[in-house]
Scaffold this motif. Structure first.
Motif, mmCIF file in Angstrom:
data_model
loop_
_atom_site.group_PDB
_atom_site.id
_atom_site.type_symbol
_atom_site.label_atom_id
_atom_site.label_comp_id
_atom_site.label_asym_id
_atom_site.label_seq_id
_atom_site.Cartn_x
_atom_site.Cartn_y
_atom_site.Cartn_z
ATOM 1 N N SER A 34 0.951 -1.040 0.114
ATOM 2 C CA SER A 34 -0.329 -0.108 -0.073
ATOM 3 C C SER A 34 1.024 1.224 0.147
ATOM 4 C CB SER A 34 -1.370 0.372 1.459
ATOM 5 O OG SER A 34 -2.142 -1.052 1.586
ATOM 6 N N HIS A 35 1.874 1.307 0.566
ATOM 7 C CA HIS A 35 2.829 2.653 0.952
ATOM 8 C C HIS A 35 4.377 1.762 0.617
ATOM 9 C CE1 HIS A 35 -0.557 3.680 2.330
ATOM 10 N NE2 HIS A 35 -0.027 3.081 3.821
ATOM 11 N N PRO A 36 4.598 1.806 -1.131
ATOM 12 C CA PRO A 36 5.957 1.486 -1.172
ATOM 13 C C PRO A 36 6.841 2.113 -1.844
ATOM 14 C CG PRO A 36 4.706 1.793 -3.206
ATOM 15 C CD PRO A 36 3.693 2.205 -1.923
ATOM 16 N N ASN A 37 7.755 2.083 0.046
ATOM 17 C CA ASN A 37 8.825 2.606 0.646
ATOM 18 C C ASN A 37 10.154 2.073 1.286
ATOM 19 O OD1 ASN A 37 8.143 3.032 3.157
ATOM 20 N ND2 ASN A 37 6.853 4.611 2.369
ATOM 21 N N GLU A 38 11.137 2.812 1.054
ATOM 22 C CA GLU A 38 12.437 1.833 1.464
ATOM 23 C C GLU A 38 12.134 1.595 2.629
ATOM 24 O OE1 GLU A 38 16.813 2.504 2.655
ATOM 25 O OE2 GLU A 38 15.978 3.696 0.642
ATOM 26 N N MET A 84 8.673 0.649 4.667
ATOM 27 C CA MET A 84 7.952 0.179 4.422
ATOM 28 C C MET A 84 8.109 -1.192 3.893
ATOM 29 S SD MET A 84 5.355 1.333 6.060
ATOM 30 C CE MET A 84 3.557 0.679 6.240
ATOM 31 N N ILE A 85 9.730 -1.001 2.707
ATOM 32 C CA ILE A 85 9.836 -2.369 2.580
ATOM 33 C C ILE A 85 10.456 -3.327 3.369
ATOM 34 C CG2 ILE A 85 11.674 -3.598 0.251
ATOM 35 C CD1 ILE A 85 9.722 -1.472 -1.317
ATOM 36 N N GLU A 86 11.470 -2.772 4.003
ATOM 37 C CA GLU A 86 12.470 -3.030 5.392
ATOM 38 C C GLU A 86 11.913 -3.455 6.281
ATOM 39 O OE1 GLU A 86 16.442 -1.355 7.962
ATOM 40 O OE2 GLU A 86 15.839 -0.023 5.708
ATOM 41 N N GLN A 87 11.045 -2.867 6.733
ATOM 42 C CA GLN A 87 10.280 -3.522 8.185
ATOM 43 C C GLN A 87 9.379 -4.833 7.461
ATOM 44 O OE1 GLN A 87 7.558 -0.523 8.733
ATOM 45 N NE2 GLN A 87 8.351 0.547 10.461
ATOM 46 N N ALA A 88 9.320 -4.560 6.262
ATOM 47 C CA ALA A 88 8.204 -6.133 5.690
ATOM 48 C C ALA A 88 9.163 -7.606 5.872
ATOM 49 C CB ALA A 88 7.545 -6.349 4.285
ATOM 50 N N GLN A 89 10.647 -7.072 5.209
ATOM 51 C CA GLN A 89 11.904 -7.826 4.856
ATOM 52 C C GLN A 89 11.845 -8.213 6.396
ATOM 53 O OE1 GLN A 89 14.318 -5.615 2.185
ATOM 54 N NE2 GLN A 89 13.839 -7.005 0.798
ATOM 55 N N ASN A 90 12.210 -7.412 7.336
ATOM 56 C CA ASN A 90 12.910 -8.070 8.646
ATOM 57 C C ASN A 90 11.834 -8.849 9.508
ATOM 58 O OD1 ASN A 90 14.779 -6.592 8.527
ATOM 59 N ND2 ASN A 90 14.215 -3.937 9.754
ATOM 60 N N ARG A 91 10.688 -8.884 9.000
ATOM 61 C CA ARG A 91 9.484 -9.244 9.638
ATOM 62 C C ARG A 91 9.795 -11.042 8.966
ATOM 63 N NH1 ARG A 91 7.253 -11.145 13.539
ATOM 64 N NH2 ARG A 91 6.566 -9.377 14.380
ATOM 65 N N LEU A 92 9.650 -11.241 7.710
ATOM 66 C CA LEU A 92 10.380 -12.292 6.957
ATOM 67 C C LEU A 92 11.155 -12.939 7.690
ATOM 68 C CD1 LEU A 92 9.778 -14.161 4.421
ATOM 69 C CD2 LEU A 92 11.262 -12.683 3.066
ATOM 70 N N VAL A 93 12.067 -11.975 8.203
ATOM 71 C CA VAL A 93 13.711 -12.838 8.731
ATOM 72 C C VAL A 93 13.108 -13.915 10.036
ATOM 73 C CG1 VAL A 93 15.469 -13.263 9.976
ATOM 74 C CG2 VAL A 93 15.299 -11.653 8.312
ATOM 75 N N HIS A 94 12.289 -12.657 10.680
ATOM 76 C CA HIS A 94 11.188 -13.466 12.011
ATOM 77 C C HIS A 94 10.483 -14.771 11.652
ATOM 78 C CE1 HIS A 94 13.148 -10.749 14.900
ATOM 79 N NE2 HIS A 94 13.282 -9.501 13.870
#
Length: 94
Positions: free
Chosen positions: A34-38, A40-50
């Motif tokens: 929804s908000h494709p900025n650096e 937000m993407i980094e937060q999603a990538q961090n969540r992916l690792v967890h």
């Protein structure tokens, strides 16, 4: 009092933790889409690792069907995030 303690233990098992983690990943990826900025993407990538770690830990569970479902949901979210990341990188190179 014992029943509340029992339900607390149940909510903390590796499968429920993996499922909760996948739900949080879905939310993070949706927010990044929804908000494709650096940020937000980094937060999603961090969540992916967890989430990957939580699903790996749940893999030791005897409930194979629940683990398989969590793995399928994880794969779907990884795909969504990968498409967003590649789309974002494509826009940066223009």
């Amino acid at each position: 009092m014992a029943s509340r303690y029992d339900s607390s233990l149940q909510s903390q098992n590796p499968i429920s933790q993996a499922q909760n983690s996948v739900e949080k990943l879905h939310y993070a990826v949706s927010q990044a889409m929804s908000h494709p900025n650096e940020r937000m993407i980094e937060q999603a990538q961090n969540r992916l690792v967890h989430t990957e770690q939580a699903v790996r830990q749940a893999g030791n569970s005897l409930n194979g069907q629940a683990v398989e479902l969590a793995e399928e949901m994880l794969a779907e979210e990884k795909s969504r995030l990968a498409s967003l990341t590649s789309r974002q990188q494509g826009e940066q190179t223009k």
